[in-house]
Design a protein around this motif. Structure first.
Motif, short mmCIF file in Angstrom:
data_model
loop_
_atom_site.label_atom_id
_atom_site.label_comp_id
_atom_site.label_asym_id
_atom_site.label_seq_id
_atom_site.Cartn_x
_atom_site.Cartn_y
_atom_site.Cartn_z
N ALA A 72 -0.09 -9.97 -5.13
CA ALA A 72 0.02 -8.51 -5.13
C ALA A 72 1.17 -8.02 -4.26
O ALA A 72 1.57 -8.68 -3.31
N ILE A 73 1.67 -6.86 -4.63
CA ILE A 73 2.58 -6.12 -3.74
C ILE A 73 1.70 -5.35 -2.79
O ILE A 73 0.86 -4.55 -3.23
N VAL A 74 1.83 -5.59 -1.50
CA VAL A 74 1.02 -4.85 -0.53
C VAL A 74 1.91 -3.81 0.14
O VAL A 74 2.85 -4.15 0.85
N LEU A 75 1.58 -2.56 -0.13
CA LEU A 75 2.42 -1.45 0.31
C LEU A 75 1.69 -0.61 1.35
O LEU A 75 0.56 -0.18 1.13
N GLY A 76 2.32 -0.40 2.48
CA GLY A 76 1.75 0.48 3.49
C GLY A 76 2.44 1.83 3.43
O GLY A 76 3.66 1.90 3.40
N ILE A 77 1.65 2.89 3.39
CA ILE A 77 2.24 4.24 3.42
C ILE A 77 1.82 4.89 4.72
O ILE A 77 0.63 5.05 5.00
N THR A 78 2.81 5.22 5.53
CA THR A 78 2.49 5.76 6.85
C THR A 78 3.36 6.98 7.14
O THR A 78 4.33 7.24 6.44
N GLY A 79 2.98 7.71 8.16
CA GLY A 79 3.69 8.95 8.51
C GLY A 79 2.71 9.92 9.14
O GLY A 79 1.50 9.74 9.02
N SER A 80 3.22 10.97 9.75
CA SER A 80 2.35 11.90 10.48
C SER A 80 1.34 12.58 9.57
O SER A 80 1.59 12.74 8.39
N PRO A 81 0.23 13.03 10.16
CA PRO A 81 -0.71 13.84 9.38
C PRO A 81 0.02 15.09 8.87
O PRO A 81 0.82 15.67 9.60
N GLY A 82 -0.22 15.45 7.63
CA GLY A 82 0.44 16.63 7.08
C GLY A 82 1.76 16.30 6.40
O GLY A 82 2.42 17.18 5.87
N ALA A 83 2.15 15.02 6.41
CA ALA A 83 3.42 14.65 5.78
C ALA A 83 3.27 14.55 4.26
O ALA A 83 4.26 14.47 3.55
N GLY A 84 2.03 14.56 3.80
CA GLY A 84 1.80 14.50 2.36
C GLY A 84 1.59 13.07 1.87
O GLY A 84 1.88 12.77 0.71
N LYS A 85 1.06 12.20 2.73
CA LYS A 85 0.86 10.80 2.36
C LYS A 85 -0.05 10.64 1.15
O LYS A 85 0.23 9.87 0.25
N SER A 86 -1.17 11.39 1.14
CA SER A 86 -2.13 11.21 0.04
C SER A 86 -1.56 11.67 -1.29
O SER A 86 -1.75 11.01 -2.31
N THR A 87 -0.85 12.79 -1.28
CA THR A 87 -0.25 13.27 -2.51
C THR A 87 0.81 12.28 -3.01
O THR A 87 0.90 11.99 -4.20
N LEU A 88 1.56 11.74 -2.06
CA LEU A 88 2.57 10.75 -2.41
C LEU A 88 1.91 9.49 -2.99
O LEU A 88 2.34 8.96 -4.01
N THR A 89 0.83 9.05 -2.34
CA THR A 89 0.09 7.89 -2.84
C THR A 89 -0.37 8.15 -4.27
O THR A 89 -0.23 7.29 -5.14
N ASP A 90 -0.91 9.34 -4.49
CA ASP A 90 -1.38 9.71 -5.83
C ASP A 90 -0.28 9.53 -6.87
O ASP A 90 -0.50 8.97 -7.94
N LYS A 91 0.92 9.96 -6.52
CA LYS A 91 2.03 9.88 -7.47
C LYS A 91 2.52 8.44 -7.64
O LYS A 91 2.93 8.03 -8.71
N VAL A 92 2.49 7.67 -6.54
CA VAL A 92 2.89 6.27 -6.62
C VAL A 92 1.92 5.49 -7.52
O VAL A 92 2.33 4.67 -8.34
N ILE A 93 0.62 5.80 -7.38
CA ILE A 93 -0.38 5.17 -8.25
C ILE A 93 0.00 5.43 -9.71
O ILE A 93 0.04 4.52 -10.54
N GLU A 94 0.29 6.70 -9.99
CA GLU A 94 0.61 7.11 -11.35
C GLU A 94 1.76 6.27 -11.90
O GLU A 94 1.69 5.77 -13.04
N HIS A 95 2.81 6.06 -11.11
CA HIS A 95 3.97 5.32 -11.59
C HIS A 95 3.66 3.85 -11.85
O HIS A 95 4.07 3.29 -12.85
N PHE A 96 2.94 3.23 -10.91
CA PHE A 96 2.57 1.83 -11.13
C PHE A 96 1.65 1.68 -12.34
O PHE A 96 1.71 0.70 -13.06
#
Lengths: 318, 555, 137
Positions: free
Chosen positions: A46-70
Motif C-alpha cells: 500500500a501507499i501509506v499517506l499521512g495528511i497533517t497540518g493545523s486544525p482548520g487547515a481543511g485536512k478532512s475536506t482534502l482527504t475527502d477529495k484525495v479519496i475521490e481521486h484514488f
C-alpha cells in the motif's frame, strides 16, 4: 468470535471483521501481536499517506477529495482519522468523517475514526498496527489524517511513506510550523484554501524554505489547492504517487524504510517491556511495599531494581 | 449622586449586612438566565452615567431604545402571527383560514424540511419527512392551493424559508399575479437568513458565497419591484434555541446583519434604501427582565451600527424592527400545561420590549406539532396581554427602571465585545468557518444542561416539583403518513401536464445566469416557477453550479 | 493494558437540523469516557449503518425532532439486522410523543429518551446496556 475466523473474514473483505480487529488492536488485546505477525508478510504493497497540518487547515475536506481521486483510479482506500482524546475523561468526540460521509456507501472505502487515547505523540501504536491490517486486507492507499497539533505532526513520519503538509493562508501558523520542524518531514505541500488572500505569500515562504536545502534527491512539490471545489487535487495526487515511486527506486527511499523499520522494532520492544513492567509492578505493589517507601525505609530505586529482576534476573538499575 | 443619597445607601447596606448575618440569601451570587451578574438592588447611581437623550431617547427617534414608533401599542398592537403549516397545502390552507377567522393578523408559513432544503417530495432524501414539520410545497400548484381564498393584498405573510427563499418568494409573487395582485402590493417577510443556518438551524444548501449572492439578488430585486416586502429576517431565535445566552443572541444576530449589509453594499446597493426592508427575529426566553433589556439593547445597537458604521441617515433604515417567538426550548414535555404560564411571561417580555410581531408557542410543542386547541390558547394569550393587561396603554413602561436600564447597558456592552472579536477575526463568515460562533453557543448550551442536572437551575416539573404523569391525555396532532405519497402523485400529474419544453428552457436560463455573478437570478426564477418548474428542479440546477455546504463541527 | 472503550455513533438522520440535543449528549458521553463518532446532519439510514459497522460501534444514538422518528428507527434497526449487526444497541431521543415509544421499543430500540431526560440517565443506561451486550459476546 475466534480471532482466526475474524481474520479470515477480514482478509476476505468483511468490513465488520476489519473493524473488530482494529478494536482489538486499539484495546491492546493480548492476541493482536500473533495476528499481526501472521499478516505482516502480506503487507508492503500500500501507499501509506499521512495528511497533517493545523486544525482548520481543511485536512478532512482534502482527504475527502484525495479519496475521490484514488477511487477514480480504481484503488481501494482506507482512512484512519485521528482526533484528540480528552485528557480528563479519556473519551473523545471523533468528527473528522463528517466531511467524508459521502464515501460511506462505497465498498472500496473504509474509514475509521480513532482517539489518541493518551499516547503522547497523538498517534498511537494502534494507528501503525491498523495500517498493517488494512495493508494486508488489500487497501491500495491508506491515509492517516492526524490531529494536527504538536508532536503528531512529526510522528507521522514513523508511520507514513509520504507526508502531505496542509497549510492555509491567513492563519498565522506558517512561522509556528517552521519552528516545530515540520517543514523537514513533508514530502508534498498543499497550500489549501488557495482562493483566499495571502496564498502567494505562504507559497513563496514555503518555496524559500525549501530552497535552503541544496541537492536533495526529492524536492517536495508545492501545490495550491481549494479542497472545497477540488481545485489542484489531481496534481496533488499525482505528486503523492510519484513520491511513492521515488521511494521504491531511490537509495534515499530505502534508507527511509530502513529507519522506519528499525523504529518499528524499537516500538514493539518498548510496548512489550512496558506491558511486562506494568504487570510485574502491579503484582509487586503491595501495601507493605508502599509503606516502606512512604516511611523512607526503602527507596524507589531499590524497588525498581527488585521489580526489574523479576523480569530480567540479574539486572541493576544503578 | 448627592450626599443624602450616598448616606442613605450606606445606611441601607449596613442594615443588609446585619440581616445577612442572621439570614443568608438563597444563593451566594445571583445572575440572569444569560449569566450576567445581578446586584441585590439597583438604584439611581447605577444609571447615572447614562445620557438619557443620547442613549435612551424618545420612542420613534434615534437610537430607538424605547421603540420604533412614537405611539407604539397605543397606535396599534403588534401583528399576532402564529407560525403554522403541516401536511399538504390543502390541510394548511384550512388551518390558515381558521387562524384568520380567530383573529390572527398575519400568516406565518412553516414549510416541511424537504421544501426548506430544496428537495421535491419524490426525492429519496425526502423520505419520511414530507409534511412533518410544515407544509410540503413542490411547485406553484401547491402554493396556489396554500393561499386559496386568502387575498394576498389583505394579508401579510411571513415565510420561514432560507436557502431556497428566492424560489418560494417567486411562487408567492406568481400566486399574487393569478389573484390579480401586483407584486408592488404584496407585503410580508422571507427569513432568507443563511448565516444562522450555518450557525444553528441547519437548513442550508449552498456554500456561503453563492448563498450571499442569492440573498443580495433578492435585496436588489425587491427594492425595485416588491417595495413592501421584508427581504430578510435576521434571526437570533435559532441561535438562542441552540443554547446561546441573551447577549450572544444579540451579538451574533447583529454580526450576521453587518455581514448582509456589507455584502449588499459591495454589490452597490444603498443601505439607506435596502436598510428599510431588513427585519429581525428574536427569542423571548425565561428571564423576564433580561429579555426586556435584550430587545431594547438590540434596537439601540442596530441604530448605532447603521448610523456610525454604515453612515445611514434614513431613520427608517436605522430602526430595528423585529418579530419575536417565545422560546421553544423552554417548553417542557412534563406537565405541559405549565407551558401556558411560561409562554405568557415570555410573550409579556416581548411586548414590553416593543416587538412588531409575535408568535406564542403552544403548550404541546415539546411533544408534537400543536393541536388546534393549544394553538387557540397560545393566540388568546397574546390577546389577553394586548386587551386586558394594560401594559400596552403607555409606551415602553419599563424604561427608567434602574435594573432594566442597567441590564440594557450591560447587554449592549457585552454584545459589542463579541462583535469586536468577530470583526477582528475578519467578519462573520470567517468566524463561522473557524467555528468561533458555534463553539460559544455549544459551550453555553452544555453549561446550561449541567446547571439543570446539578439543580442549580430549576425547571419546574423537570428537576423539581415532578409528579407522576399517566400517559398524557392531551390530544396531539399527528400528520397523515400518506402526505408523501399524495405529493408524489401530484408531482407525476404535474410533470405530465405542464409544458416541459418551457420548463427545461427556463432551467437552462437559470443555469447560465448562475454562472454569471452580475446577473440577478430572481426574474429567471420567477419565469421558471410560472411555467411550473418544481422547487427541486430549480435548486438542483443551482446545486450543480454552486455545490453544497458541509457543516463545520466544533465540539 | 488499556480498558475496552465504549464506542458510540451519534447521528442526525434525515433533514432535521436541530442538533443542540445531539451535541449535548455527545459531549456528555465523551465526558463519561466514551468515544463518540459524530456524523453530523443529514445522514441517510444507509450512511448511519455503514458508519456503525466501519467504526465497530457498540451503540448508535439517533436524535430526531422532525417527526420522522418511526421511519428512521425501524429502517436503521432493520438494516443493522440485515448486515448481521443486530447486536448493536440502538437508542435515541428528540421530540417523540410518549405514544410512539412502545412501537419503537417493539421494533428493537433499546431506549428512547424524551425531552428533559438528564444526560446522566442516558450515560448510565448506555453503560449498563453495553456491559450486558459484551457479556453475551
Amino acid at each position: 468470535m475466534a480471532v482466526d475466523t475474524l481474520l479470515e473474514k477480514a482478509l476476505g473483505g468483511d468490513i465488520r471483521s476489519i473493524a473488530r480487529i482494529i478494536s482489538l488492536i486499539e484495546n491492546d488485546n493480548p492476541e493482536k501481536d500473533a495476528l499481526l505477525k501472521r499478516v505482516y508478510p502480506m503487507t508492503g504493497k500500500a501507499i501509506v499517506l499521512g495528511i497533517t497540518g493545523s486544525p482548520g487547515a481543511g485536512k478532512s475536506t482534502l482527504t475527502d477529495k484525495v479519496i475521490e481521486h484514488f477511487r477514480r483510479q480504481g484503488k481501494k482506500v482506507g482512512v484512519i482519522a485521528v482526533d484528540p482524546s480528552s485528557p480528563f475523561s479519556g473519551g473523545a468526540i471523533l468528527a473528522d468523517r463528517i466531511r467524508m460521509q459521502r464515501h460511506t456507501g462505497d465498498s472500496g472505502v473504509y474509514i475509521r475514526s480513532m482517539g489518541t487515547r493518551g499516547s503522547l505523540g497523538g498517534l498511537s501504536r494502534g494507528t501503525r498496527e491498523s495500517v498493517i491490517l488494512l495493508d494486508a486486507c488489500g487497501y491500495d492507499v491508506i491515509i492517516i489524517e492526524t490531529v494536527g497539533v504538536g508532536q503528531s505532526e512529526v510522528d507521522i513520519i514513523k508511520i507514513a511513506d509520504t507526508v502531505c503538509l496542509v497549510l492555509v493562508p491567513g492563519m498565522g501558523d506558517d512561522i509556528q510550523i517552521m519552528k516545530a520542524g515540520i517543514m523537514e518531514i513533508a514530502n508534498v505541500f498543499a497550500i489549501n484554501k488557495a482562493d483566499k488572500p495571502g496564498v502567494d505569500r505562504v507559497a513563496a515562504e514555503v518555496r524559500l524554505m525549501l530552497d535552503l536545502v541544496k541537492d536533495r534527491p526529492w524536492v517536495p512539490p508545492v501545490h495550491l489547492t481549494v479542497a472545497e471545489n477540488g481545485t489542484g487535487i489531481e496534481e496533488l495526487v499525482a505528486s503523492i504517487a510519484s513520491h511513492s515511486v521515488f521511494l521504491k527506486s531511490n537509495p534515499d527511499g530505502v534508507r527511509r524504510e530502513w529507519r522506519r523499520l528499525a523504529f518499528e522494532v524499537e516500538e514493539i520492544l518498548l510496548q512489550h517491556i512496558t506491558r511486562m513492567t506494568e504487570k510485574s509492578w502491579n503484582a509487586y505493589k503491595t501495601d507493605e511495599v508502599m509503606e516502606l517507601l512512604l516511611s523512607r525505609k526503602s527507596n524507589p530505586y531499590a524497588v525498581a531494581e527488585d521489580v526489574l529482576r523479576k523480569i530480567i534476573p540479574g539486572t541493576r538499575v544503578v | 449622586m448627592n450626599k443624602e443619597y450616598t448616606e442613605a445607601k450606606a445606611r441601607f447596606e449596613a442594615g443588609v449586612m446585619k440581616t445577612l448575618q442572621k439570614n443568608k440569601e438563597r444563593k451566594e451570587t445571583f445572575s440572569t438566565g444569560g449569566g450576567l451578574p445581578l446586584e441585590r438592588l439597583y438604584g439611581p447611581d447605577m444609571t447615572e452615567g447614562t445620557d438619557y437623550v443620547k442613549e435612551v431617547g424618545f420612542p420613534g427617534e434615534y437610537p430607538f431604545t424605547r421603540g420604533v414608533q412614537s405611539t407604539m401599542f397605543r397606535g396599534r398592537f403588534w401583528t399576532m402571527r402564529q407560525y403554522a403549516g403541516f401536511a399538504s397545502a390543502e390541510e394548511s390552507n384550512e388551518r390558515y383560514r381558521y387562524l384568520l377567522a380567530s383573529g390572527t393578523t398575519g400568516l406565518s408559513v412553516a414549510f416541511d424540511l424537504p421544501t426548506q432544503i430544496g428537495y421535491d417530495s419524490d426525492d429519496p432524501m425526502a423520505q419520511g419527512e414530507c409534511g412533518k414539520v410544515g407544509v410540503a410545497i413542490d411547485s406553484l400548484k401547491d402554493m396556489e392551493i396554500l393561499f386559496d381564498k386568502i387575498p394576498l393584498d389583505k394579508v401579510s405573510t411571513s415565510m420561514t424559508i432560507n436557502a431556497p427563499a428566492s424560489v418560494l418568494l417567486a411562487m408567492y409573487i406568481c400566486v399574487g399575479e393569478k389573484q390579480g395582485v401586483p407584486m408592488s402590493a404584496l407585503s410580508g417577510t422571507i427569513q432568507n437568513d443563511i448565516l444562522k443556518e450555518y450557525i444553528a438551524r441547519g437548513t442550508y444548501i449552498f456554500p456561503p458565497k453563492p448563498s450571499m449572492r442569492l440573498i443580495t439578488d433578492i435585496f436588489e430585486f425587491c427594492s425595485q419591484n416588491v417595495p413592501k416586502w421584508n427581504t430578510i429576517s435576521i434571526s437570533g431565535y435559532h441561535i438562542r434555541e441552540a443554547g446561546s445566552t441573551a447577549a450572544q443572541e444579540v451579538a451574533f444576530t447583529l454580526a450576521d446583519g453587518i455581514a448582509y449589509v456589507e455584502a449588499a453594499r459591495s454589490k452597490g446597493l444603498d443601505p439607506n434604501v435596502f436598510g428599510e426592508r431588513l427585519s429581525f427575529f428574536f427569542n423571548a426566553h425565561n428571564d423576564f427582565l433580561e429579555e426586556v433589556a435584550k430587545f431594547r439593547a438590540a434596537r439601540r445597537m442596530w441604530a448605532k451600527i447603521m448610523k456610525e458604521r454604515f453612515g445611514v441617515t434614513n431613520p427608517k433604515a436605522q430602526m430595528l424592527r423585529f418579530h419575536t417567538q417565545t422560546g421553544g426550548s423552554t417548553l417542557t414535555a412534563q406537565q405541559p400545561e405549565n407551558n401556558i404560564v411560561r409562554v405568557t411571561m415570555q410573550a409579556l417580555s416581548a411586548v414590553l420590549g416593543g416587538t412588531q410581531s409575535l408568535h406564542t408557542n403552544s403548550m404541546d410543542e415539546a411533544l408534537a406539532l400543536p393541536s388546534e386547541k393549544s394553538v387557540m390558547i397560545a393566540l388568546r394569550t397574546q390577546q389577553i396581554i394586548a386587551y386586558e393587561s394594560g401594559v400596552t396603554n403607555t409606551v415602553d413602561p419599563l424604561a427608567g427602571s434602574y435594573v432594566v436600564e442597567s441590564l440594557t447597558n450591560e447587554i449592549e456592552e457585552k454584545a459589542f465585545e463579541y462583535i469586536q472579536q468577530i470583526d477582528e477575526m475578519g467578519g462573520m463568515l470567517t468566524a463561522i468557518e473557524k467555528g468561533y460562533v458555534q463553539k460559544h453557543i455549544q459551550d453555553a448550551a452544555y453549561e446550561f444542561q449541567r446547571a439543570v442536572e446539578s439543580k442549580e437551575n430549576v425547571v419546574v416539573g423537570v428537576n423539581k416539583f415532578q409528579i407522576e404523569e399517566k400517559n398524557k391525555d392531551m390530544k396531539l396532532l399527528t400528520v397523515d403518513a400518506s402526505v408523501g405519497e399524495r405529493q408524489i402523485k401530484k408531482l407525476q400529474e404535474l410533470k405530465a401536464s405542464r409544458d416541459n419544453v418551457a420548463v427545461s428552457n427556463a432551467l437552462d436560463a437559470i443555469r447560465s445566469a448562475a454562472l454569471n455573478e452580475s446577473q440577478n437570478l430572481m426574474p429567471l426564477i420567477i419565469d421558471a416557477v410560472r411555467v411550473y418548474a418544481t422547487e427541486g428542479e430549480i435548486c438542483g440546477v443551482l446545486r450543480g453550479v454552486f455545490g453544497e455546504y458541509t457543516e463545520n463541527i466544533v465540539l | 493494558m488499556d480498558e475496552r472503550k465504549i464506542r458510540v455513533v451519534v447521528a442526525k438522520p434525515g433533514l432535521d437540523g436541530h442538533d443542540r440535543g445531539a451535541k449535548v449528549v455527545a459531549r456528555a458521553l465523551r465526558d463519561a469516557g466514551m468515544e463518540v463518532i459524530y456524523t453530523g446532519l443529514r445522514q441517510t439510514a444507509e450512511q448511519i449503518v455503514e458508519t456503525v459497522l466501519q467504526e465497530d460501534a457498540d451503540a448508535v444514538g439517533i436524535s430526531i425532532l422532525s417527526g420522522a422518528h418511526t421511519f428512521y428507527f425501524t429502517k436503521i434497526i432493520d438494516m443493522l439486522r440485515e448486515k448481521d449487526a443486530g447486536d448493536v444497541i440502538v437508542f435515541g431521543g428528540g421530540v417523540i410523543p410518549d405514544s410512539d415509544i412502545p412501537g419503537l421499543i417493539e421494533a428493537g430500540a433499546g431506549a428512547v429518551f424524551g425531552p428533559g431526560t438528564p444526560t446522566t440517565v442516558c450515560v448510565e443506561w448506555l453503560e449498563g446496556a453495553v456491559a450486558k451486550k459484551r457479556a453475551k459476546e
